[in-house]
Design an enzyme around this catalytic site. Structure first.
Site, short mmCIF file in Angstrom:
data_model
loop_
_atom_site.label_atom_id
_atom_site.label_comp_id
_atom_site.label_asym_id
_atom_site.label_seq_id
_atom_site.Cartn_x
_atom_site.Cartn_y
_atom_site.Cartn_z
N GLU A 169 -10.02 -10.48 -7.23
CA GLU A 169 -9.04 -9.39 -7.12
C GLU A 169 -7.92 -9.52 -8.16
O GLU A 169 -7.47 -8.53 -8.72
CB GLU A 169 -8.49 -9.36 -5.70
CG GLU A 169 -9.56 -8.95 -4.69
CD GLU A 169 -9.12 -9.03 -3.23
OE1 GLU A 169 -9.96 -8.71 -2.36
OE2 GLU A 169 -7.96 -9.40 -2.96
N LYS A 218 0.82 -1.22 0.00
CA LYS A 218 0.00 0.00 0.00
C LYS A 218 0.86 1.28 0.00
O LYS A 218 2.07 1.22 0.27
CB LYS A 218 -0.92 -0.03 1.22
CG LYS A 218 -1.96 -1.16 1.16
CD LYS A 218 -2.98 -1.01 2.28
CE LYS A 218 -4.01 -2.12 2.23
NZ LYS A 218 -5.07 -1.92 3.25
N ASN A 258 -2.14 0.35 6.65
CA ASN A 258 -1.65 -0.91 7.23
C ASN A 258 -0.74 -1.70 6.28
O ASN A 258 -0.63 -2.91 6.37
CB ASN A 258 -2.81 -1.75 7.77
CG ASN A 258 -3.78 -2.18 6.70
OD1 ASN A 258 -3.64 -1.78 5.54
ND2 ASN A 258 -4.76 -2.99 7.05
N TYR A 285 -12.57 -1.94 -3.71
CA TYR A 285 -13.10 -2.05 -2.34
C TYR A 285 -14.63 -1.93 -2.31
O TYR A 285 -15.18 -1.51 -1.28
CB TYR A 285 -12.47 -0.99 -1.45
CG TYR A 285 -11.07 -1.34 -0.96
CD1 TYR A 285 -10.85 -2.48 -0.19
CD2 TYR A 285 -9.99 -0.52 -1.24
CE1 TYR A 285 -9.57 -2.80 0.28
CE2 TYR A 285 -8.71 -0.83 -0.77
CZ TYR A 285 -8.52 -1.97 -0.01
OH TYR A 285 -7.26 -2.28 0.47
N HIS A 345 -2.27 -5.35 1.67
CA HIS A 345 -3.59 -5.98 1.53
C HIS A 345 -3.37 -7.40 1.05
O HIS A 345 -2.46 -7.66 0.27
CB HIS A 345 -4.45 -5.24 0.49
CG HIS A 345 -5.65 -6.03 0.06
ND1 HIS A 345 -6.82 -6.04 0.79
CD2 HIS A 345 -5.84 -6.89 -0.98
CE1 HIS A 345 -7.67 -6.87 0.21
NE2 HIS A 345 -7.10 -7.38 -0.87
P1 CMP Z 1 -7.59 -4.26 3.75
O1 CMP Z 1 -7.20 -5.61 4.19
O2 CMP Z 1 -6.99 -3.73 2.50
O3 CMP Z 1 -9.20 -4.19 3.61
C1 CMP Z 1 -9.96 -3.01 3.85
C2 CMP Z 1 -9.14 -1.86 4.32
O4 CMP Z 1 -9.84 -0.79 4.91
C3 CMP Z 1 -8.21 -2.35 5.44
O5 CMP Z 1 -7.23 -3.21 4.94
C4 CMP Z 1 -7.72 -1.01 5.98
O6 CMP Z 1 -6.67 -0.46 5.20
C5 CMP Z 1 -8.95 -0.10 5.79
N1 CMP Z 1 -9.65 0.23 7.03
C6 CMP Z 1 -9.72 1.46 7.57
N2 CMP Z 1 -10.44 1.44 8.69
C7 CMP Z 1 -10.85 0.18 8.89
C8 CMP Z 1 -11.63 -0.46 9.89
N3 CMP Z 1 -12.16 0.20 10.92
N4 CMP Z 1 -11.85 -1.78 9.78
C9 CMP Z 1 -11.33 -2.47 8.72
N5 CMP Z 1 -10.58 -1.92 7.75
C10 CMP Z 1 -10.34 -0.60 7.84
#
Ligand code: CMP
Length: 140
Positions: A127, A10, A113, A50, A116
């Site tokens: 995906e 990311k 984070n 998403y 993904h």
């Molecule tokens: P990812 O695994 O890419 O899937 C959804 C993304 O939304 C997650 O990682 C985070 O980067 C983002 N995100 C932000 N806030 C939240 C939250 N409260 N719960 C889950 N995902 C979140």
């Protein structure tokens, strides 16, 4: 079972020059890169990717974050690759992620984070197809 899963490095991680460290970790854990490209996502691309989170309160911020810099899109192949990738990444929220996982090591927040990974074989297929054409995937 030999599987192929989908992974994204990311924008928070590409900005901090962590691409190599993250890809190395996947390789050390036995996952093989079978497709890879760096890309600046458009808002439309991030929203479509998403789409399942469209109604979540964090959706708009998530799209802004995912378009804030380039990402690295990858197909990772290996035994049980979907679960293996998730184990290597750790929990979505770095505060909950196990020691040594990529998110524990590198994530800045639940949103930023660092990585993904597909949550199931079905998500992986969707995906991978969203970002790669068949001829871009090796050994598939
Ligand atoms: P990812 O695994 O890419 O899937 C959804 C993304 O939304 C997650 O990682 C985070 O980067 C983002 N995100 C932000 N806030 C939240 C939250 N409260 N719960 C889950 N995902 C979140």
């Amino acid at each position: 079972m030999l599987e192929t899963t989908f992974s994204i490095v990311k924008p928070d991680a590409t900005k901090r020059n962590l691409i190599g460290k993250i890809v190395s970790r996947f390789e050390e854990e036995g996952l093989c890169v079978r497709a890879m490209k760096m890309k600046q996502l458009s808002a439309q691309e991030a929203e479509g990717f998403y789409a399942e989170h469209r109604e979540r309160p964090f959706f708009k911020d998530l799209v802004n974050f995912m378009t804030s810099g380039p990402v690295v899109l990858m197909a990772l192949q290996g035994e049980g690759a979907v679960l293996r990738n998730r184990e290597i990444m750790g929990a979505t929220n770095p505060a909950d992620a196990a020691e040594g996982t990529l998110r524990k090591l590198y994530a800045e927040s639940i949103e930023a984070n660092s990585v993904h990974g597909s949550d199931s074989a079905e998500s992986a297929a969707r995906e991978l197809a969203y970002f790669f054409s068949g001829i871009e995937l090796y050994n598939n």
